[in-house]
Design an enzyme around this catalytic site. Structure first.
Site, PDB file in Angstrom:
ATOM      1  N   LEU A 171       0.827  -1.205   0.000  1.00 38.52           N
ATOM      2  CA  LEU A 171       0.000   0.000   0.000  1.00 38.52           C
ATOM      3  C   LEU A 171       0.864   1.258   0.000  1.00 38.52           C
ATOM      4  O   LEU A 171       1.717   1.433   0.870  1.00 38.52           O
ATOM      5  CB  LEU A 171      -0.905   0.005   1.238  1.00 38.52           C
ATOM      6  CG  LEU A 171      -1.884   1.179   1.307  1.00 38.52           C
ATOM      7  CD1 LEU A 171      -3.011   1.001   0.304  1.00 38.52           C
ATOM      8  CD2 LEU A 171      -2.442   1.340   2.717  1.00 38.52           C
ATOM      9  N   HIS A 172       0.643   2.106  -0.966  1.00 35.69           N
ATOM     10  CA  HIS A 172       1.422   3.342  -1.020  1.00 35.69           C
ATOM     11  C   HIS A 172       0.559   4.507  -1.460  1.00 35.69           C
ATOM     12  O   HIS A 172      -0.265   4.405  -2.369  1.00 35.69           O
ATOM     13  CB  HIS A 172       2.645   3.189  -1.937  1.00 35.69           C
ATOM     14  CG  HIS A 172       2.344   2.735  -3.321  1.00 35.69           C
ATOM     15  ND1 HIS A 172       2.061   1.415  -3.643  1.00 35.69           N
ATOM     16  CD2 HIS A 172       2.284   3.413  -4.494  1.00 35.69           C
ATOM     17  CE1 HIS A 172       1.850   1.311  -4.945  1.00 35.69           C
ATOM     18  NE2 HIS A 172       1.984   2.512  -5.484  1.00 35.69           N
TER      19      HIS A 172
END
Length: 788
Positions: A685-686
């Site tokens: 997740l970014h």
DNA sequence: GTTCTAGAAC
DNA sequence: GTTCTAGAAC
């Protein structure tokens, strides 16, 4: 389209010019050869003389009935109701009707126009615009006038009536208006109607109008629902889509006070009381607003491109119907120059079947470049049936719009795009110097290119209507989406202004726009995606096996990596299994998140904490583009995020805001968005923090662009809110979003390729769509300063 | 995510 | 001939 035919001809063509077409359409448009001819003129203007000459002198066999209010009561003056009944009876007998009464104000003539509309009969106006002194002179000196209006009384009456005269307009429902300025004009008009055979028809438009000065017209008619209470003679389905008819209109507020006690000898007038004036005034406030939310558009591809009219009308009605469902407060007007336009009648029929609100979608007969001055319609945005080169010429709507807009449209167009592909559109803000802007109030022209079925034109589709209809559908969708973006932008400004006022007075925050639209792709699309999750293809299965196999990349080093690659995500709605696989190349962020110490000397890492890492994107898509990468194992993408991750997401968001503010201090001209890719390419997740200049050599293709400028990009604030409310996010994996046409993220104009898009965004100064201006979705230096 | 490249579009 | 896109490979 011949732009001249819409208005400026001083001598109308002979009836034979269109009599053939009239005969051809006779069977399918029963009754259309009949005419309601409404005379408009004060006493002494020659109405009775005209009427007698037409009714008594017809040389072509057309049956006429003169309806004269002065004599309808057994030779004495009667009422308007009596006239309407007489006219209705005559029309039902197949006769044409000549309405011989003053009809100087819209309200007075409205019922007659409505009667014509109800019985599907053309309604023409003859405006007897002789000089006032001529009318007065005649009225004063005549003897034995049918209405007993003569002598000194006549002078007073004529004077007062002329002060209140409202020039007839096409928008009232007239298909043809002839203005007679002297006896010579009257004779020509008499000859014209005398020579009109039973099946002949006359061209639509305004003829012989001398004054170029626009008549003060109101848009209130546009706001009020159709009055269906009177003239209940219509049978069959309720007409949901109508051309503007005067019956839908309200009397205009008078510029001068009306003398309440004044009564015309031939008709008792209705004075406007204060209450009515106030109501109309209140609506007038919406005047500009309505214009800015109205799109006038021609039928695309059905003229020179020879697209089948029946299929085209299906596409128009379908796309308009869907579009209007998505948006409130938007109006669409299909414009065609010809009253006999088959596309208009087809669209009307089909829209009626779908019960589309006639206040929000209607057809209009007239010149799209003279909607305001000739028709009283305010449409800030008009569409152009453009050619692919976006150049003037070629006749039709394209030539007319370029002619009317002047050279500035060419220049403005060139700034936006060089060419169009079939099925796309481009928004061109019209400079305020353009005559079309100044005269008609048009602020934007949207060029649209539709499919071509003409072998003599480029991109000939060889009668492939499967493809053609698809492209036409895309063209209208593109047009409507472009228009929505303009309105959004406009309403965003309005909301911001009103919001600013409210804030200044200690009130609430700005309201959201009334529009239903969530983003450039709409909520409907997203809703659909909630119900659809991809199932792995055999190819993906193969890839998964490959990645999980013994030779897989060293990135997949932890045991947790394997279950995460084939993670099953519960879908509360339909229990469809979602699986996401990651190629070896997609693991680098994951590896960094798990082992940041390996990269501690990298210049790219801006910040490291237990929860996240802030990293300069290796291939930045803008001047400033960084990532806040979660370090939580197992949290690969938005699809994995649940309520328990909210604190993490909030802290990632804060980190992003902090860095954006830092960049804004260095360059106040930037704006930032913080968000996630709906379906990211890279595992882990970014959060993207990306400046909105998109000035970067690494931004190379459509996928890059659309992943940051469409609903594929999920604003962090929205993600957090959605998880707060629903416990998870809806993610779209629709690759179509990424393959969509290239649109400027500010003005939403479309561009044929990445280089052209980049040239445009380098100079586009439009404000962002309104939804981005809300909820802090867009961070700018002004906001930054406010927060200090 | 990028790079490479065939071939479509210009 | 050059530019640009899109799909495969990584």
């Amino acid at each position: 389209m011949d732009p001249d035919a819409g208005g400026s001809s001083s001598s109308p063509p002979p009836p034979s010019a269109t009599s053939g077409a009239g005969a051809e359409t006779k069977e399918e448009e029963r009754g259309s050869q009949q005419v309601v001819l409404v005379l408009v003129g004060p006493p002494g203007s020659g109405k009775s003389t005209f009427a007698e000459a037409v009714v008594g002198g017809s040389t072509a066999g057309r049956p006429w009935v003169r309806v004269c209010q002065d004599t309808i009561g057994n030779g004495k003056a009667g009422t308007k109701i009596q006239c309407l009944k007489a006219a209705s009876d005559a029309l039902k007998e197949g006769k044409s009707v000549l309405i011989d009464r003053c009809n100087l104000e819209r309200e007075q003539r409205a019922d007659f126009v409505k009667l014509g509309g109800t019985l599907h009969t053309d309604v023409h106006a003859i405006s007897l615009d002789l000089p006032a002194k001529v009318c007065i002179s005649r009225a004063v000196s005549r003897k034995g006038h049918e209405g007993n209006l003569q002598g000194g009384k006549a002078a007073l009456v004529v004077n007062r009536m002329l002060q209140k005269k409202e020039t007839p307009l096409l928008t009232e429902g007239f298909s043809r208006i002839m203005c007679c300025n002297d006896d010579g004009d009257i004779k020509k008009a008499v000859d014209l109607y005398n020579g009109l055979g039973p099946s002949d028809s006359l061209p639509s438009g305004v003829f012989g109008q001398k004054s170029k000065k626009p008549v003060q017209v109101g848009i209130m008619k546009f706001l009020k629902k159709a009055d269906t209470s009177s003239v209940e003679t219509s049978s069959g389905p309720k007409l949901a889509l109508t051309e503007i008819k005067p019956a839908q209109q309200n009397p205009l507020p008078k510029q001068e006070n009306v003398e309440a006690g004044f009564a015309c000898p031939m008709e008792v007038e209705k004075g406007l009381n204060d209450k009515m004036e106030n109501e109309e005034h209140a609506k007038e406030i919406d005047y500009c607003d309505v214009g800015s939310r109205t799109l006038a558009f021609p039928s695309i591809s059905t003229a020179d491109f020879q697209f089948d009219l029946d299929r085209a009308s299906d596409v128009i009605v379908d796309t308009a119907f869907k579009f209007l469902q998505k948006f409130d407060n938007i109006r669409l007007v299909l414009v065609d120059l010809s009253e006999k336009s088959r596309i208009l009648s087809l669209v009307k029929q089909k829209a009626a079947k779908k019960s589309i609100d006639s206040n929000r979608f209607f057809t209009y007969v007239g010149d799209i470049t003279q909607l305001h001055t000739k028709g009283g319609l305010q449409c800030s945005v008009i569409a152009n049936a453009a050619n692919w080169r976006l150049k003037p010429g070629g006749g039709g709507v394209n030539a007319a719009i370029y002619n009317a807009a002047g050279e500035s449209l060419q220049h403005a167009t060139k700034k936006c795009a060089d060419a169009l592909r079939p099925g796309t559109s481009v928004v061109v803000p019209l400079p305020s110097t353009s005559p079309l802007h100044q005269r008609e109030g048009v602020t934007h022209v949207i060029h649209v290119l539709g499919p071509n079925m003409n072998p003599m034109r480029p991109d000939y589709l060889k009668n492939d209507y499967t493809r053609g209809s698809k492209i036409l559908c895309e063209a209208y969708n593109s047009l409507f989406e472009s228009f929505a973006s303009i309105v959004q932008s406009y309403m965003g400004k309005q909301n911001n202004e009103s919001g600013a006022e409210k804030s200044a007075s200690g009130g609430t925050s700005p309201n959201d726009t009334k529009m239903k639209r969530e983003d450039s792709h709409g909520s409907e699309r997203m809703k659909k995606h909630k119900l659809f999750q991809p199932i792995m293809t055999s190819k993906q299965q193969h890839e998964c096996t490959k990645v999980n196999g013994p030779k897989c990349h060293a990135d997949a080093m932890t045991s947790s990596a394997v279950p995460s690659q084939t993670r099953q995500v519960d879908n509360k709605r339909n229990d469809v299994v979602t699986r996401k696989t990651w190629g070896s190349w997609a693991q680098s962020l994951y590896e960094l998140a798990m082992n940041p110490e390996k990269y501690k000397n990298s210049d790219s890492i801006l910040e490291t904490s237990d929860e996240y890492i802030v990293l300069k994107d290796l291939y930045p898509k803008a001047k400033r583009h960084i990532l806040v990468i979660s370090r939580m194992d197992g949290l690969d993408s938005l699809a994995d995020v649940k309520k328990e991750h909210l604190p993490l997401l909030r802290r990632m968001h804060s980190a992003g805001v902090k860095w954006a503010q830092k960049f804004l201090e260095e360059d106040a001209a930037l704006e930032f968005r913080l968000g996630y890719h709906s379906v990211p390419s890279m595992r882990q997740l970014h959060l993207h923090i990306v400046s909105q200049d998109f000035n970067s050599a690494s931004l190379k293709n459509k996928k890059h662009w659309n992943s940051f400028t469409t609903s594929f990009f999920r604003d962090s604030v929205d993600v957090i809110e959605e998880i707060e409310q629903n416990g998870s996010t809806t993610t779209s994996s629709d690759e179509k979003i990424l393959a969509m046409e290239l649109r400027c993220h500010r003005c939403r104009s479309a561009h044929p390729n990445i280089p052209k898009l980049k040239s445009h965004i380098a100079i586009c100064k439009s404000s962002f769509p309104s939804h981005l201006l809300q909820k802090n979705r867009l961070l700018s230096s002004t906001m930054h300063m406010d927060r200090k």
